[in-house]
Design a protein around this motif. Structure first.
Motif, PDB file in Angstrom:
ATOM      1  N   UNK A 135       0.832  -1.206   0.000  1.00 20.16           N
ATOM      2  CA  UNK A 135       0.000   0.000   0.000  1.00 20.16           C
ATOM      3  C   UNK A 135       0.863   1.251   0.000  1.00 20.16           C
ATOM      4  N   UNK A 136       1.853   1.298   0.892  1.00 20.62           N
ATOM      5  CA  UNK A 136       2.711   2.491   0.962  1.00 20.62           C
ATOM      6  C   UNK A 136       3.605   2.608  -0.257  1.00 20.62           C
ATOM      7  N   UNK A 183      -5.676  -0.582  -3.046  1.00 21.51           N
ATOM      8  CA  UNK A 183      -6.476  -0.899  -1.863  1.00 21.51           C
ATOM      9  C   UNK A 183      -7.487  -1.999  -2.171  1.00 21.51           C
ATOM     10  N   UNK A 184      -8.173  -1.864  -3.276  1.00 20.50           N
ATOM     11  CA  UNK A 184      -9.161  -2.872  -3.646  1.00 20.50           C
ATOM     12  C   UNK A 184      -8.502  -4.242  -3.792  1.00 20.50           C
ATOM     13  N   UNK A 185      -7.401  -4.289  -4.507  1.00 22.24           N
ATOM     14  CA  UNK A 185      -6.718  -5.565  -4.739  1.00 22.24           C
ATOM     15  C   UNK A 185      -6.216  -6.165  -3.428  1.00 22.24           C
ATOM     16  N   UNK A 186      -5.575  -5.353  -2.600  1.00 24.30           N
ATOM     17  CA  UNK A 186      -5.000  -5.872  -1.359  1.00 24.30           C
ATOM     18  C   UNK A 186      -6.071  -6.377  -0.401  1.00 24.30           C
ATOM     19  N   UNK A 213      -5.846 -10.196   0.531  1.00 22.96           N
ATOM     20  CA  UNK A 213      -5.339 -10.470   1.877  1.00 22.96           C
ATOM     21  C   UNK A 213      -6.414 -10.428   2.953  1.00 22.96           C
ATOM     22  N   UNK A 214      -7.585  -9.927   2.638  1.00 15.84           N
ATOM     23  CA  UNK A 214      -8.663  -9.901   3.616  1.00 15.84           C
ATOM     24  C   UNK A 214      -8.969 -11.262   4.214  1.00 15.84           C
ATOM     25  N   UNK A 249     -13.995  -4.277   0.256  1.00 16.81           N
ATOM     26  CA  UNK A 249     -12.894  -3.840  -0.609  1.00 16.81           C
ATOM     27  C   UNK A 249     -13.309  -2.671  -1.489  1.00 16.81           C
ATOM     28  N   UNK A 250     -14.438  -2.810  -2.160  1.00 13.72           N
ATOM     29  CA  UNK A 250     -14.900  -1.748  -3.053  1.00 13.72           C
ATOM     30  C   UNK A 250     -15.281  -0.499  -2.283  1.00 13.72           C
TER      31      UNK A 250
END
Length: 222
Positions: free
Chosen positions: A18-19, A52-55, A59-60, A151-152
């Motif tokens: 993310x960072x 963010x959406x992908x992660x 990983x959720x 996510x969305x």
């Protein structure tokens, strides 16, 4: 213990990516936008929304995809997952370490010093208020997102908050730490960091209170 290790690794790698995306896209956008700050911010926003959406999707299922100490603390207090103090502290440690690693990776890809302090001051009452608003809204979304839609919704909220908040919506103490380590478009000076983090935690508390006032997330309107 094995599951905890996987969760911590997911929080580390997720926060790092993310960072890396936030800082790296900021560097690329600034270099390609020919001085047009609006275009640079738009590119930075889109990269953040997409990653963010992908992660969160990827990983959720492993860790819950917090990537954010405010989220971890609020979920612990709310009893929604990370209820034990030790577990939450380990999540936060993984997130902070990931933020530093992500900043270093982004800097390295653009031939900059691995870690170097930002000189970009972000210190005004309006920006502090903006961080509180950004964090409060994020927590409301996290706590109330329907199953399978987090996510969305989280990605969309952060993308919008990039533009409607004066601070461009850090909303994350780990993000503050990572951005401190890069004197680039997305950076924040160390002297500005403490107030941002305090505002984020204050906003998190407000967001949790707002969610409770709205009732259970699955409640039907009468």
């Amino acid at each position: 213990m094995r599951n905890l290790r996987r969760e911590l690794f997911a929080e580390f790698i997720g926060t790092a990516l993310l960072l890396c995306a936030v800082i790296g896209s900021g560097i690329m956008a600034e270099r390609l936008s020919a001085g047009n700050t609006g275009v640079a911010l738009l590119a930075n926003t889109l990269a953040t929304v997409f990653i963010l959406y992908v992660l969160i999707e990827v990983l959720g299922p492993v860790s819950g995809a917090h990537f954010n100490p405010v989220v971890s603390v609020v979920l612990a207090v709310a009893g929604a997952g990370e209820g034990r103090a030790r577990r939450t502290a380990l999540f936060i440690a993984a997130q902070l370490a990931g933020a530093i690693a992500g900043a270093a990776l982004a800097n390295a890809m653009f031939d900059l010093s691995l870690l170097h302090a930002s000189s970009k001051m972000r210190a005004s009452p309006g920006q502090w208020l903006a961080e509180a608003v950004a964090a409060a809204g994020l927590i409301v979304v996290v706590l109330r997102a329907p199953r399978g839609r987090a996510a969305a919704l989280v990605a969309s909220y952060i993308g919008a908050a990039y533009w409607f908040t004066a601070s461009t919506s850090f909303a994350n103490p780990a993000a503050v730490l990572g951005r401190m380590m890069s004197d680039t478009f997305a950076g924040i000076a160390p002297a500005s960091a403490a107030a941002f983090v305090a505002a984020q935690f204050a906003g998190g508390a407000v967001g949790m209170a707002v969610s409770r006032m709205l009732g259970p997330p699955d409640a039907q309107a009468g």
